[in-house]
Design an enzyme around this catalytic site. Structure first.
Site, PDB file in Angstrom:
ATOM      1  N   ASP A 275       0.970  -1.386  -0.126  1.00 32.59           N
ATOM      2  CA  ASP A 275      -0.093   0.039   0.095  1.00 32.59           C
ATOM      3  C   ASP A 275       0.658   1.347   0.078  1.00 32.59           C
ATOM      4  O   ASP A 275       2.161   1.127   0.333  1.00 32.59           O
ATOM      5  CB  ASP A 275      -0.904   0.038   1.123  1.00 32.59           C
ATOM      6  CG  ASP A 275      -2.008   1.009   1.051  1.00 32.59           C
ATOM      7  OD1 ASP A 275      -3.370   0.259   0.778  1.00 32.59           O
ATOM      8  OD2 ASP A 275      -2.019   2.281   1.342  1.00 32.59           O
TER       9      ASP A 275
ATOM     10  N   ASN B 198      -4.946  -4.693  -7.110  1.00 36.51           N
ATOM     11  CA  ASN B 198      -6.175  -4.112  -6.603  1.00 36.51           C
ATOM     12  C   ASN B 198      -6.414  -2.651  -6.335  1.00 36.51           C
ATOM     13  O   ASN B 198      -7.321  -2.095  -6.647  1.00 36.51           O
ATOM     14  CB  ASN B 198      -6.493  -4.723  -5.351  1.00 36.51           C
ATOM     15  CG  ASN B 198      -7.608  -4.088  -4.467  1.00 36.51           C
ATOM     16  OD1 ASN B 198      -8.822  -4.037  -4.992  1.00 36.51           O
ATOM     17  ND2 ASN B 198      -7.198  -3.313  -3.350  1.00 36.51           N
TER      18      ASN B 198
ATOM     19  N   TYR C 200     -12.319   6.617 -15.816  1.00 35.27           N
ATOM     20  CA  TYR C 200     -12.342   5.393 -14.614  1.00 35.27           C
ATOM     21  C   TYR C 200     -12.922   4.308 -15.411  1.00 35.27           C
ATOM     22  O   TYR C 200     -12.680   3.076 -15.752  1.00 35.27           O
ATOM     23  CB  TYR C 200     -13.245   5.843 -13.588  1.00 35.27           C
ATOM     24  CG  TYR C 200     -13.595   4.663 -12.578  1.00 35.27           C
ATOM     25  CD1 TYR C 200     -12.624   4.209 -11.620  1.00 35.27           C
ATOM     26  CD2 TYR C 200     -14.793   3.707 -12.548  1.00 35.27           C
ATOM     27  CE1 TYR C 200     -12.848   3.279 -10.703  1.00 35.27           C
ATOM     28  CE2 TYR C 200     -15.051   2.769 -11.626  1.00 35.27           C
ATOM     29  CZ  TYR C 200     -13.870   2.574 -10.637  1.00 35.27           C
ATOM     30  OH  TYR C 200     -14.252   1.490  -9.950  1.00 35.27           O
TER      31      TYR C 200
ATOM     32  N   LYS D 225     -11.162   0.583 -16.341  1.00 35.32           N
ATOM     33  CA  LYS D 225     -11.730  -0.763 -15.950  1.00 35.32           C
ATOM     34  C   LYS D 225     -12.174  -1.546 -16.870  1.00 35.32           C
ATOM     35  O   LYS D 225     -12.079  -2.928 -16.894  1.00 35.32           O
ATOM     36  CB  LYS D 225     -12.898  -0.329 -15.013  1.00 35.32           C
ATOM     37  CG  LYS D 225     -12.756   0.280 -13.580  1.00 35.32           C
ATOM     38  CD  LYS D 225     -11.336  -0.526 -12.812  1.00 35.32           C
ATOM     39  CE  LYS D 225     -11.203   0.075 -11.602  1.00 35.32           C
ATOM     40  NZ  LYS D 225     -10.491  -0.796 -10.906  1.00 35.32           N
TER      41      LYS D 225
ATOM     42  N   THR E 272     -15.995   1.770   0.504  1.00 38.53           N
ATOM     43  CA  THR E 272     -14.549   1.706   0.546  1.00 38.53           C
ATOM     44  C   THR E 272     -13.999   3.106   0.870  1.00 38.53           C
ATOM     45  O   THR E 272     -14.840   4.233   0.781  1.00 38.53           O
ATOM     46  CB  THR E 272     -13.940   1.232  -0.541  1.00 38.53           C
ATOM     47  OG1 THR E 272     -13.870   2.286  -1.612  1.00 38.53           O
ATOM     48  CG2 THR E 272     -14.346  -0.213  -1.123  1.00 38.53           C
TER      49      THR E 272
END
Length: 264
Positions: free
Chosen positions: A42, A95, A164, A168, A199
């Site tokens: 991360d 991810n 985005y 994706k 999230t």
């Protein structure tokens, strides 16, 4: 082998990007719960360490690694460190990502476009490439990416999420293409397409308490056949399935976890 044994990951090592929060944290927890050692990657090293500490409490080996997933050098270093400290990488979750601000096309900037493409698509390429370099010589591995339902369809209200959506959708077809390439090496490549999920991606816009955020959430709930938003724990099962021997004959697939969104 019994059916439940197919899902066990004892002796496997998983690397998860964006592991410090949200879906990455849920993936990391789930993998540790079924036996895997985990490298938690991360940008926020403290957050990654908290997740790694939870895995160690389960008796797993776990390390926290800081990396910017858009950096070729840093992703390479994260995989090298994980392999050195944990022995190898059997499972890789690409991810980490970002969500763009919504605005009309005439107000969008190249800088913003590039940031989203780099974080949400190029990072998947970099993570998958480093994983493949470790997995091909061993003729085994699992590569799983986080796509999105917005990789298949537009936002239901016609919202401006071009970068985005493009990123994706790229993940979905990258998954198909890489799966074909790596199949002869016994490496399975799949992805997960979440619905709108609680999230830390744009928490104020989606999950704050402004009238606009509440109205947007309500519109999602009304549009979703199952009538609710996603929660990170909703993705633990599919993460374990795709990381485990239970999915050994499955590759090139992006699995929607969307409460029926794409069926509507």
């Amino acid at each position: 082998m019994g059916a439940l044994d197919l899902f066990k990951l004892d002796g496997k090592v998983a690397l998860v990007t964006g592991a410090g929060s949200g879906l990455g944290r849920a993936y990391s927890q789930a993998l540790a719960e079924v036996g895997a050692d985990v490298a938690c990657v991360d940008l926020d090293l403290d957050a990654a360490e908290r997740v790694a500490a939870g895995a160690r409490q389960l008796g797993r080996r776990a390390v926290a690694l800081r990396a910017d997933v858009t950096s070729e050098a840093e992703i390479g270093a994260a995989f090298a460190s994980a392999a050195e400290r944990l022995g190898t990488v059997d499972i890789a979750f690409a991810n980490a990502g970002v969500a763009e601000n919504r605005q009309p096309i005439v107000e969008a900037t190249l800088e913003q476009w590039q940031r989203v493409i780099d974080a949400d698509l190029t990072s998947v390429f970099l993570t998958a490439r480093e994983a493949a370099r470790l997995m091909i010589p061993r003729r085994a591995g699992k590569i799983i990416s986080t796509a999105s339902i917005i990789g298949f369809v537009s936002v239901h209200d016609g919202g401006q999420t071009r970068a985005y959506a493009a990123a994706k959708a790229g993940v979905v077809n990258f998954t198909r293409s890489l799966a074909v390439e790596l199949a002869p090496h016994n490496i399975q490549v799949n992805a997960i397409a979440p619905t709108f999920t609680r999230t830390n991606l744009r928490p104020d816009a989606f999950f704050g308490e402004t009238p606009q955020a509440r109205a947007f959430r309500q519109s999602i709930v009304e549009r979703t056949p199952m009538g609710r938003l996603g929660e990170p724990d909703d993705f633990k099962g599919v993460a374990v399935f795709l990381a485990s021997g239970a999915s050994d004959l499955m590759t090139g697939v992006t699995v929607p976890v969307d409460g029926g969104w794409l069926a509507w």
